[in-house]
Design an enzyme around this catalytic site. Structure first.
Site, short mmCIF file in Angstrom:
data_model
loop_
_atom_site.label_atom_id
_atom_site.label_comp_id
_atom_site.label_asym_id
_atom_site.label_seq_id
_atom_site.Cartn_x
_atom_site.Cartn_y
_atom_site.Cartn_z
N GLY A 1 -35.76 22.67 -51.52
CA GLY A 1 -36.90 22.38 -50.67
C GLY A 1 -38.08 21.99 -51.52
N HIS B 1 -45.57 27.61 -48.15
CA HIS B 1 -46.32 26.76 -49.10
C HIS B 1 -47.47 26.03 -48.40
CE1 HIS B 1 -44.61 26.82 -53.08
NE2 HIS B 1 -43.38 26.69 -52.62
N GLN C 1 -46.80 21.15 -53.77
CA GLN C 1 -46.08 21.24 -55.04
C GLN C 1 -46.11 19.93 -55.82
OE1 GLN C 1 -42.46 23.16 -53.09
NE2 GLN C 1 -42.52 24.14 -55.09
N CYS D 1 -38.64 29.17 -57.13
CA CYS D 1 -39.57 28.15 -56.67
C CYS D 1 -39.80 27.16 -57.80
CB CYS D 1 -40.88 28.82 -56.25
SG CYS D 1 -42.13 27.68 -55.66
N LEU D 2 -39.78 25.87 -57.48
CA LEU D 2 -39.99 24.85 -58.51
C LEU D 2 -41.36 24.99 -59.17
CD1 LEU D 2 -38.43 21.74 -56.74
CD2 LEU D 2 -37.41 23.16 -58.51
N HIS E 1 -39.75 29.56 -46.59
CA HIS E 1 -40.35 29.45 -47.92
C HIS E 1 -41.25 28.20 -47.99
CE1 HIS E 1 -40.11 29.76 -52.49
NE2 HIS E 1 -40.52 28.52 -52.32
N GLU E 2 -40.75 27.08 -47.49
CA GLU E 2 -41.53 25.83 -47.55
C GLU E 2 -42.74 25.88 -46.60
OE1 GLU E 2 -41.10 23.95 -50.04
OE2 GLU E 2 -39.19 24.90 -50.55
#
Length: 161
Positions: free
Chosen positions: A46, A136, A51, A90-91, A132-133
């Protein structure tokens, strides 16, 4: 298509409330395509607009299942149910993983790249990735929900299951 640079913590944009998308045009379509390329390049499931440095309510999820790539613009959580605890990364936090408890089921309403509204129901890992996304987009980081951080040995054990 272009791979964007991933914004990493402690960049302020990661904790900012994102602005709703009002214009659904070719630029938005290109942005979504770039987000997809970026997510694949960095081996994510995702990616949210903050991000890659944009405070906009845009996120994508693709967990290699029947749904394919889910594009969520201005997503709203309509309903959640149940509970699941599992590992998340997480990226924007390279190399950091922790156990997070989230709902087992989620129902959302969002818009697609053309502005058309849709609803989607998801369970298990897909629900986790979607939540999760969406977090963000509201400046909520997974680290604020971690109950326990995982070390490399624990992660390798999870990957072999």
């Amino acid at each position: 298509m272009a791979v964007k640079k991933i914004v990493t913590y402690p960049a302020e944009i990661l904790e900012a409330e994102c602005e709703p998308v009002k214009v659904f045009d070719k630029k938005l379509g290109k942005l979504l395509n770039d987000m997809y390329d970026t997510m694949l390049e960095f081996d994510g499931v995702g990616l949210a607009a903050p991000q890659i440095g944009l405070a906009r309510q845009i996120a994508i999820v693709d967990i290699d299942d029947d749904f394919g790539t889910i594009e969520m613009i201005n997503p709203e959580i309509l309903e959640t149910n149940g509970e699941q605890t599992g590992p998340e990364g997480c990226l924007s936090f390279p190399g950091l993983y922790g156990e997070v408890t989230r709902p087992e089921y989620v129902k959302i309403k969002a818009q697609d790249r053309k502005g058309k509204y849709f609803t989607l129901e998801a369970e298990d890992f897909l629900a986790r990735a979607i939540l999760h996304e969406i977090d963000h987009l509201h400046g909520v980081l997974f680290t604020s929900k971690v109950t326990r951080y995982l070390n490399e040995e624990e992660l390798e054990g999870l990957e072999s299951e």
